[in-house]
Scaffold this active site. Structure first.
Site, PDB file in Angstrom:
ATOM      1  N   LYS A  10       0.560  -5.838  -1.816  1.00  0.00           N
ATOM      2  CA  LYS A  10       1.950  -5.434  -1.545  1.00  0.00           C
ATOM      3  C   LYS A  10       2.512  -6.389  -0.663  1.00  0.00           C
ATOM      4  CE  LYS A  10       1.583  -1.092  -3.103  1.00  0.00           C
ATOM      5  NZ  LYS A  10       2.532  -0.762  -4.354  1.00  0.00           N
TER       6      LYS A  10
ATOM      7  N   GLU B 188       8.808   3.625   1.478  1.00  0.00           N
ATOM      8  CA  GLU B 188       8.091   4.696   1.216  1.00  0.00           C
ATOM      9  C   GLU B 188       6.475   4.170   1.137  1.00  0.00           C
ATOM     10  OE1 GLU B 188       9.570   3.014  -1.145  1.00  0.00           O
ATOM     11  OE2 GLU B 188       7.652   2.814  -2.333  1.00  0.00           O
TER      12      GLU B 188
ATOM     13  N   SER C 131      -6.904  -5.779  -6.300  1.00  0.00           N
ATOM     14  CA  SER C 131      -5.375  -5.607  -5.812  1.00  0.00           C
ATOM     15  C   SER C 131      -5.558  -5.265  -4.262  1.00  0.00           C
ATOM     16  CB  SER C 131      -4.640  -4.631  -6.358  1.00  0.00           C
ATOM     17  OG  SER C 131      -5.443  -3.097  -6.381  1.00  0.00           O
TER      18      SER C 131
END
Lengths: 403, 272
Positions: A96, A118, A385
């Site tokens: 991210k 969000e 990830s």
């Protein structure tokens, strides 16, 4: 270059991926979106901005992330060689941050002083709060009440970083409702606020912008594969909620037709039960959150509640570029159940000493299945990830441990 | 000339703005909607905006979000909303009805099918909150094919070029969102609205209705001094929320509320 036509899209319209994508938002947001698009195009093409971003990725995020040959896991599966692209080793523990570092830098260049985001699992919220703290920007994170309950460690991390975490109590109280609330905030505070969307969805230019910022994953994977294996991998596997880690991994390989691209969605209790979050596998095209894409919806066009053990995949839509890659057949999408993901989580932990996030565990489970059908001289690269620290409490609870 | 245009011209000829109340279709239950529509007309509504409930109303504040949740919990579908219009038309062939909502429920089967059904039910126009003029092809041609008006939103952030394009692509009226924010906000600046409408009139030819943040007769009067239409939504929806299901006095309550708003609109005549 970002707007170069992809080989899979014969006549691209800006902001669209075949029939998907676009800008379906309340009118108030069109001005800010145009302003964003203009700033993005200017800065993404600006060598100084790019070197600033590259320096942040190297020295703050810790890139490049390693490509690791998971030899024991590969042996246990008894087929193709499994490699892990270690996005879990990034600062804040997931892919991210690749996106938030870039968007925050953009916000700063645009003179915005307030960041909103969000979050589902909390990884994007943490990554946004992190870059906001570093740049001295105010940060508000919208998070569904249900997700707050199951991702407490990340909620606490965001608060430590100085972000305000707002509990969203409308609708299903998960990621989609958090996104509605963030859009409502943005429409109210457009002048000073930059909305950092965490995935490759939302109105144009977000899907393309997030893809470009995450494509560092695929570019590195390509180079590292050539270096370590002397060739490109036979398959890439990544989990798909909104799909940003997957599109970042896939995009630099789209024209390498010999490389299979496989996205793994959350099958929840099983796609046949209706309790899942597999928008591409089981959904139908529609319009939500500013773009046309595959959605989990009922016969009347109402958005359905989703279910997944992983909060980060618990979303009824998916990035529009994935919708297009599915339709044109360039990428394949499969679903993995909660139970299979848990098995993948444990297998990776015990064979390699790596605790992955529950989102990632879906991709692990599928990569293991896939490797077994392939030959030892072939290879699968799995996008690892994120790391699993945030999930320890919910895994323990699921398995009857008390922490 | 469409029923919507006729009504707006009629109000203009009377030297006043049109009163356009909004309510969410199926709130609190589908069977209640036709009576509430009649009550608003009895109170003085010139045009009705009827919401099509959606699970994810991203441009709406808490009041209309909850109205959507109530309507959906009562089982309301697009079909129910159209049935309510059909029932309303049995007794009222004159008052224009505009559907307001989000695209996904409208295009679920297809835009063509939805527009044909809406025209058949007696709908006059459609305002899809998330239909931007750039994506107008998603709905506008299907509306036009059925003789329905396509109503676009204008915002404080809309450029003159886009406003002109909306005026050319749309029909009926344009809906100016009076503030940066969601429905039901309380930050109405009537002078800023009047200034903005004046500059918009240089580039658009369609009538301009104004909504978001108009809560009572005093607000309606201020806005009606410069607007061609005054939309009131959340303040009326709150009355429905308070009453809940099975309250027989609700139609009278809505009628009285509409009558007060109409007085505000009438009072502005002298200031136009």
């Amino acid at each position: 270059m970002s707007d170069a036509p992809s080989a899979t899209d014969p006549a691209p319209r800006p902001g669209h991926f075949g029939p998907y994508g676009g800008s379906f938002v309340a009118e108030t947001l069109i001005g800010p979106l145009q302003e964003l698009e203009q700033a993005w195009r200017e800065l993404w093409g600006d060598a100084k901005f790019r070197s600033e971003l590259d320096a942040d990725l190297a020295h703050y995020v810790g890139r490049p992330s390693p490509l690791y040959h998971a030899e024991r896991l590969s042996r246990e599966c008894g087929g193709a060689q499994i490699y892990l692209k270690r996005e879990d080793l990034n600062h804040t523990g997931a892919h991210k941050i690749n996106n938030t570092v870039g968007q925050a830098l953009l916000a700063q260049h645009m003179g915005k002083t307030r960041i909103i985001a969000e979050t589902g699992a909390g990884q994007h919220g943490v990554a946004s709060a992190t870059v906001a703290a570093r740049l001295g920007l105010k940060c508000v994170v919208y998070m569904g009440e249900t997700d707050i309950a199951r991702q407490q460690p990340n909620v606490y991390r965001m608060r430590l970083l100085g972000a305000e975490v707002v509990a969203v109590k409308s609708g299903t109280r998960t990621l989609k409702d958090a996104m509605n609330e963030a859009l409502r905030d943005w429409v109210t505070n457009v002048d000073d606020t930059f909305y950092i969307i965490g995935t490759c969805a939302g109105p144009a230019p977000y899907p393309e912008m997030v893809r470009e910022l995450q494509s560092v994953i695929g570019r590195e994977t390509r180079e590292q594969s050539l270096e370590m294996m002397g060739r490109l991998p036979d398959a890439l596997v990544a989990c798909v909620g909104g799909g940003s880690n997957a599109i970042g991994m896939f995009h630099p390989f789209i024209d390498d037709r010999e490389v299979r691209l496989i996205g793994v969605e959350a099958g929840g209790d099983g796609v046949e039960t209706g309790r899942h979050a597999a928008s591409l596998v089981a959904g139908r095209p529609g319009i939500l959150h500013g773009n046309r894409t595959y959605l989990l919806q009922d016969d009347y066009g109402q958005i359905q509640g989703t279910h997944s053990v992983s909060a980060g995949l618990d979303y009824p839509g998916v990035g529009p570029e994935h919708a297009w890659l599915k339709d044109c057949g360039r990428a394949e999408y499969v679903a993995v159940t909660d139970a299979e993901a848990m098995e993948g989580f444990h297998a990776l932990t015990r064979s390699e000493g790596i605790l992955c996030a529950l989102e990632t565990a879906h991709a692990v489970a599928h990569a293991m299945k896939l490797a077994q059908t392939m030959r030892p001289e072939q290879s699968v690269v799995l996008n690892l990830s994120g790391r699993g620290d945030k999930d320890l409490y919910s895994i323990a609870e699921r398995e009857g441990w008390s922490l | 000339m469409s029923r919507l245009q006729q009504r707006l011209e009629h109000c203009a000829a009377e030297g006043r703005a049109a009163l356009i109340p909004y309510l969410t279709g199926g709130d609190p239950e589908p069977a209640a909607t036709p009576a509430l529509m009649h009550a608003l007309v009895e109170g003085g509504a010139d045009i009705l905006e009827l919401g099509v409930p959606f699970t994810d109303p991203m441009a709406d504040g808490p009041t209309i979000q909850l109205a959507c949740e109530r309507a959906l919990a009562a089982g309301t579908t697009v079909t129910h909303v159209l049935d309510a219009v059909r029932a309303f038309r049995e007794r009222d062939a004159d008052t224009p009805v505009v559907l307001m909502g989000y695209l996904n429920p409208m295009i679920r089967s297809s835009a063509e099918r939805f527009c044909a059904d809406a025209a058949d039910a007696g709908v006059d126009g459609v305002l899809a909150v998330d239909l931007t003029v750039e994506e107008a092809d998603t709905l506008q041609p299907a509306l036009q094919a059925q003789g329905l008006d396509c109503i676009f939103l204008l915002a404080p952030t809309t450029s003159p070029e886009r406003a002109r394009r909306m005026s050319e692509t749309g029909s009926g009226y344009l809906y100016y969102v009076s503030l940066k924010g969601v429905t039901g906000s309380a930050a109405l600046d009537a002078q800023a609205v009047a200034d903005k409408l004046a500059s918009l009139r240089e580039v658009v030819t369609l009538p301009l209705a104004v909504g978001f943040g108009i809560r009572d007769a005093a607000d309606a009067e201020k806005v009606a001094a410069s607007a061609d239409g005054v939309v009131v939504g959340s303040a009326l929806v709150e009355l429905i929320a308070k009453a809940g299901r099975g309250d027989d006095t609700l139609p009278a309550t809505l009628r009285d509320a509409a009558a007060k708003l109409r007085q505000g609109v009438e009072a502005a005549r002298a200031r136009r």
